[in-house]
Design a protein around this motif. Structure first.
Motif, PDB file in Angstrom:
ATOM      1  N   MET A   1       0.817  -1.105   0.053  1.00 17.08           N
ATOM      2  CA  MET A   1      -0.112   0.144  -0.056  1.00 17.08           C
ATOM      3  C   MET A   1       0.613   1.301  -0.204  1.00 17.08           C
ATOM      4  N   TYR A   2       0.853   1.944  -1.080  1.00 20.59           N
ATOM      5  CA  TYR A   2       1.860   2.974  -1.374  1.00 20.59           C
ATOM      6  C   TYR A   2       0.952   4.351  -1.507  1.00 20.59           C
ATOM      7  N   ARG A   3       1.233   5.445  -0.902  1.00 19.37           N
ATOM      8  CA  ARG A   3       0.352   6.539  -1.001  1.00 19.37           C
ATOM      9  C   ARG A   3       0.718   7.151  -2.530  1.00 19.37           C
ATOM     10  N   ASP A   4       1.885   7.346  -2.743  1.00 19.60           N
ATOM     11  CA  ASP A   4       2.324   8.029  -3.928  1.00 19.60           C
ATOM     12  C   ASP A   4       1.920   7.251  -5.185  1.00 19.60           C
ATOM     13  N   LEU A 171      -8.250  -3.963   6.115  1.00 15.62           N
ATOM     14  CA  LEU A 171      -9.044  -3.934   5.086  1.00 15.62           C
ATOM     15  C   LEU A 171      -8.521  -3.001   3.883  1.00 15.62           C
ATOM     16  N   ALA A 172      -7.745  -1.953   4.707  1.00 14.72           N
ATOM     17  CA  ALA A 172      -7.171  -1.103   3.373  1.00 14.72           C
ATOM     18  C   ALA A 172      -6.250  -1.906   2.396  1.00 14.72           C
ATOM     19  N   HIS A 173      -5.285  -2.888   3.150  1.00 10.29           N
ATOM     20  CA  HIS A 173      -4.471  -3.568   2.587  1.00 10.29           C
ATOM     21  C   HIS A 173      -5.447  -4.644   1.617  1.00 10.29           C
ATOM     22  N   ALA A 174      -6.250  -5.283   2.183  1.00 10.75           N
ATOM     23  CA  ALA A 174      -6.817  -6.050   1.492  1.00 10.75           C
ATOM     24  C   ALA A 174      -7.796  -5.624   0.080  1.00 10.75           C
ATOM     25  N   ALA A 180      -8.702  -1.997  -5.683  1.00 10.12           N
ATOM     26  CA  ALA A 180      -8.865  -0.800  -5.288  1.00 10.12           C
ATOM     27  C   ALA A 180      -7.894   0.115  -5.004  1.00 10.12           C
ATOM     28  N   THR A 181      -8.151   1.586  -5.414  1.00 10.10           N
ATOM     29  CA  THR A 181      -6.951   2.405  -5.097  1.00 10.10           C
ATOM     30  C   THR A 181      -7.520   3.298  -3.681  1.00 10.10           C
ATOM     31  N   VAL A 182      -6.749   3.380  -2.731  1.00  9.73           N
ATOM     32  CA  VAL A 182      -6.971   4.077  -1.476  1.00  9.73           C
ATOM     33  C   VAL A 182      -6.191   5.032  -1.268  1.00  9.73           C
ATOM     34  N   ALA A 183      -6.665   6.311  -0.881  1.00  7.42           N
ATOM     35  CA  ALA A 183      -5.961   7.533  -0.335  1.00  7.42           C
ATOM     36  C   ALA A 183      -6.034   8.132   0.804  1.00  7.42           C
ATOM     37  N   ASN A 184      -5.427   8.204   1.796  1.00  2.14           N
ATOM     38  CA  ASN A 184      -5.742   8.858   2.873  1.00  2.14           C
ATOM     39  C   ASN A 184      -5.281  10.423   2.873  1.00  2.14           C
ATOM     40  N   TYR A 185      -5.717  11.288   3.752  1.00  2.00           N
ATOM     41  CA  TYR A 185      -5.610  12.774   3.670  1.00  2.00           C
ATOM     42  C   TYR A 185      -5.687  13.296   2.471  1.00  2.00           C
ATOM     43  N   MET A 186      -6.949  13.031   1.979  1.00  3.00           N
ATOM     44  CA  MET A 186      -7.470  13.459   0.681  1.00  3.00           C
ATOM     45  C   MET A 186      -8.916  13.946   0.867  1.00  3.00           C
ATOM     46  N   ILE A 426       7.947  -0.522  13.385  1.00  2.34           N
ATOM     47  CA  ILE A 426       7.673   0.769  13.002  1.00  2.34           C
ATOM     48  C   ILE A 426       8.032   1.133  11.522  1.00  2.34           C
ATOM     49  N   GLU A 427       9.294   0.735  11.446  1.00  5.16           N
ATOM     50  CA  GLU A 427       9.828   0.988  10.142  1.00  5.16           C
ATOM     51  C   GLU A 427       8.783   0.206   8.974  1.00  5.16           C
ATOM     52  N   ARG A 428       8.261  -0.874   9.198  1.00  2.08           N
ATOM     53  CA  ARG A 428       7.530  -1.628   8.314  1.00  2.08           C
ATOM     54  C   ARG A 428       6.271  -0.767   8.004  1.00  2.08           C
ATOM     55  N   ALA A 429       5.684  -0.239   9.024  1.00  2.00           N
ATOM     56  CA  ALA A 429       4.571   0.631   8.800  1.00  2.00           C
ATOM     57  C   ALA A 429       4.810   1.767   8.088  1.00  2.00           C
ATOM     58  N   VAL A 430       6.039   2.259   8.293  1.00  2.00           N
ATOM     59  CA  VAL A 430       6.237   3.591   7.670  1.00  2.00           C
ATOM     60  C   VAL A 430       6.429   3.484   5.948  1.00  2.00           C
ATOM     61  N   LYS A 431       7.038   1.975   5.825  1.00  2.09           N
ATOM     62  CA  LYS A 431       7.353   1.824   4.483  1.00  2.09           C
ATOM     63  C   LYS A 431       6.030   1.417   4.051  1.00  2.09           C
ATOM     64  N   HIS A 432       5.218   0.612   4.367  1.00  7.12           N
ATOM     65  CA  HIS A 432       4.155  -0.166   3.640  1.00  7.12           C
ATOM     66  C   HIS A 432       2.704   0.045   3.912  1.00  7.12           C
ATOM     67  N   GLU A 433       2.559   1.085   5.229  1.00  6.93           N
ATOM     68  CA  GLU A 433       1.220   1.139   5.596  1.00  6.93           C
ATOM     69  C   GLU A 433       0.687   2.785   5.526  1.00  6.93           C
ATOM     70  N   MET A 434       1.126   3.438   4.488  1.00  4.15           N
ATOM     71  CA  MET A 434       0.426   4.976   4.192  1.00  4.15           C
ATOM     72  C   MET A 434       0.545   5.685   5.374  1.00  4.15           C
ATOM     73  N   VAL A 435       1.753   5.740   6.063  1.00  2.00           N
ATOM     74  CA  VAL A 435       1.772   6.482   7.145  1.00  2.00           C
ATOM     75  C   VAL A 435       2.181   7.907   6.609  1.00  2.00           C
ATOM     76  N   VAL A 436       1.424   9.088   7.046  1.00  2.00           N
ATOM     77  CA  VAL A 436       1.802  10.214   6.661  1.00  2.00           C
ATOM     78  C   VAL A 436       2.500  11.063   7.906  1.00  2.00           C
ATOM     79  N   ASN A 437       1.999  11.080   9.058  1.00  2.00           N
ATOM     80  CA  ASN A 437       2.328  11.786   9.967  1.00  2.00           C
ATOM     81  C   ASN A 437       2.604  10.886  11.458  1.00  2.00           C
TER      82      ASN A 437
END
Ligand SMILES: Cc1cc2nc3c(=O)[nH]c(=O)nc-3n(C[C@H](O)[C@H](O)[C@H](O)COP(=O)(O)OP(=O)(O)OC[C@H]3O[C@@H](n4cnc5c(N)ncnc54)[C@H](O)[C@@H]3O)c2cc1C
Length: 495
Positions: A1-4, A171-174, A180-186, A426-437
């Motif tokens: 799951m990648y926001r970009d 659910l977002a991953h699945a 599906a395309t999912v985007a947060n902060y949108m 933490i590192e995995r979440a930042v890389k793969h779970e669309m963490v923005v802040n």
């Protein structure tokens, strides 16, 4: 799951089958259902996934004893069926939890035994371990922190316990894995319309803004589902400005305590406090979660905070049940969630938790009400409104393909001695779970803020540095994250 990647798709793909507004339980459920049926689906979330009510629930996947008391049999049966489904197909997140109801009148032993017999019966083949009667000694053994004066016996039964925000991320991953395309902060700012041949308004898309870059996108869609939770009426009013509000907002607050104040592996439920409310204590991630309140609010809040009298209510009521006399200083964290209940003339305690799907003359499909346990039912009903009933019944639940967030064989350092999260996680979440802040990471990818707000503050600086390194951010970003995090933390620290 990648926001970009999601943003790239949004900027290049202008035509979608379905746009879902809102990334809580209902919206994510809709995105998953629609993508599973093969429709080109886009989900837009104004803040972070589950940052609304869906990370602030009481963490129970339940049939609902309250609904049984109200004789809402259809609701109980549907919820128990969903409980069974989630225990099987989302077992990384949802676990069976034994819960004890201590009883103070002999007559209640009979009523509750009969009630729970029907609860088990209604679950049918989805039942967990059966309910049973307990004598006083068995209650003392199971709930060592309980003040047992006046207790005549009790009953023990099962429901599901879960991590709401982590299930939402699952659910977002699945949904993404299903296409599906999912985007947060949108956030969706407005709706696009055209006139049909008959002169009627017809929805053709949405305008949404990427909060990270302040870029606006015109997004065309054949169908639009409004799953904005407590803000559903706001979206309805973008479509039909004169439409009256369909939902009322009620708030429920919880406190989180160290396990030592109530050292039990089983939960406890007080079905009716002196003023008729439900209170529970549940073991959750090595802490005790206690709640809840139910107060009607004038309007929805993006960042609800427990009110002073809600915390006082929980603490005062606990005095009758705990050996340890709870004080404000015992509280590790507190949080509030807001429910969107379908309007009616009764008080919020009595309003139904069922969902309802409505469709406006221009085609906006709105999800009203509902509960986490039955998110799938609401999603199927909403998607049926968009595309008609699904004839292909062979969909597989792929939720269990995604993990709870923790890594196996992870021996990296903990981010804080009082928190169960390690640096690699933490590192995995930042890389793969669309963490923005920073708050995404400490409130929803991990539950640090919910488990121990002071510990979350103590490790915030280290965590922000790890994030900055992975995300390629500078020291100015770190300072700005830390200062907005200090503001967010105020929601979780009782004053
Ligand atoms: C105190 C409390 C305890 C509860 N406990 C339980 C429980 O134990 N078990 C259970 O089954 N249920 C429980 N519930 C109910 C359950 O939590 C909710 O039914 C569920 O989380 C609602 O999900 P949702 O997707 O409708 O809303 P939300 O989770 O609020 O999601 C809506 C999303 O829409 C987004 N949004 C709003 N406007 C826009 C916009 N313009 N553009 C894009 N996005 C937008 C919001 O940011 C939000 O993330 C509880 C509720 C409360 C309040």
């Amino acid at each position: 799951m990648y926001r970009d990647k999601s943003i790239q798709r949004i900027s290049s793909d202008i035509d979608w089958d379905l746009v879902v507004i809102g990334g809580g339980a209902m919206g994510l459920g809709c995105a998953m259902e629609s993508a599973q049926r093969g429709y080109k689906t886009l989900l837009l979330e104004a803040n972070d996934f589950a940052s609304g009510t869906s990370s602030r629930s009481s963490k129970m996947i339940h049939g609902g004893l309250r609904y049984l008391r109200q004789l809402d049999i259809a609701m109980v049966r549907q919820s128990l069926k969903e409980r069974g489904h989630l225990l099987r197909h989302a077992s990384n997140w949802v676990k069976e939890q034994r819960i004890i109801i201590p009883l103070y009148k002999r007559q209640e032993l009979v009523t509750y035994s009969i009630g729970l017999f029907f609860y088990d019966l209604l679950a049918g083949r989805d039942n967990c371990q059966s309910s049973k009667l307990l004598n006083l000694q068995e209650i003392k053994d199971s709930l060592p922190g309980l003040a047992t004066e006046g207790i005549k016996g009790g009953v023990e039964y099962s429901d599901g316990l879960f991590d709401d925000a982590r299930l939402a991320i699952g659910l977002a991953h699945a949904s993404s894995a299903m296409g599906a395309t999912v985007a947060n902060y949108m956030p969706v700012d407005s709706l696009m319309k055209t006139k049909s041949k008959s002169g009627q308004d017809k929805l053709i898309g949405v305008i949404a803004t990427d909060k990270e870059t302040a870029t606006s996108y015109e997004i065309k869609a054949k169908k639009i589902i409004n799953a904005a939770g407590t803000f559903t009426d706001t979206i309805i009013n973008l479509d039909q400005p004169q439409e009256s509000h369909k939902q009322v907002i009620s708030q429920g607050s919880h406190i989180v305590l160290p396990a030592e104040v109530f050292p039990a592996t089983k939960g406890m439920l007080i079905p009716q406090t002196e003023d008729g409310r439900l209170m529970f204590c549940l073991p959750w991630h090595g802490r005790i979660l206690m709640g809840t309140t139910d107060i009607q609010m004038q309007k929805a809040s993006w960042q609800p905070k427990p009110q002073q009298d809600e915390i006082d209510f929980i603490l005062e009521n606990s005095q009758s049940y705990f050996q340890h006399k709870l004080q404000k200083g015992d509280i590790l964290s507190s949080f509030a969630g807001q429910r969107a209940l379908i309007s009616g003339s009764v008080s919020s305690k009595e309003l139904s938790r069922t969902h309802k799907i409505i469709r406006s003359s221009s085609g906006l499909i709105s999800v009203l009400g509902g509960k986490w346990t039955t998110y799938r039912c609401a999603a199927v009903d909403a998607v049926n409104q968009a595309w008609g009933k699904d004839t292909n019944k062979s969909h597989q639940s792929i939720l269990n393909d995604f993990s709870q967030g923790a890594l196996e064989d992870d021996s990296s350092q903990f981010i804080h001695p009082n928190l169960p999260y390690r640096i690699k996680q933490i590192e995995r979440a930042v890389k793969h779970e669309m963490v923005v802040n920073l708050e995404d990471l400490l409130a929803r990818r991990t539950r640090a803020l919910f488990l121990d707000a002071k510990a979350a503050v103590a490790c915030a600086d280290d965590v922000a540095r790890i994030m900055a390194q992975i995300m390629g951010k500078d020291s100015q970003w770190i300072s700005s994250e830390l200062s907005s995090f200090q503001e967010s933390v105020k929601q979780y620290l009782p004053q």
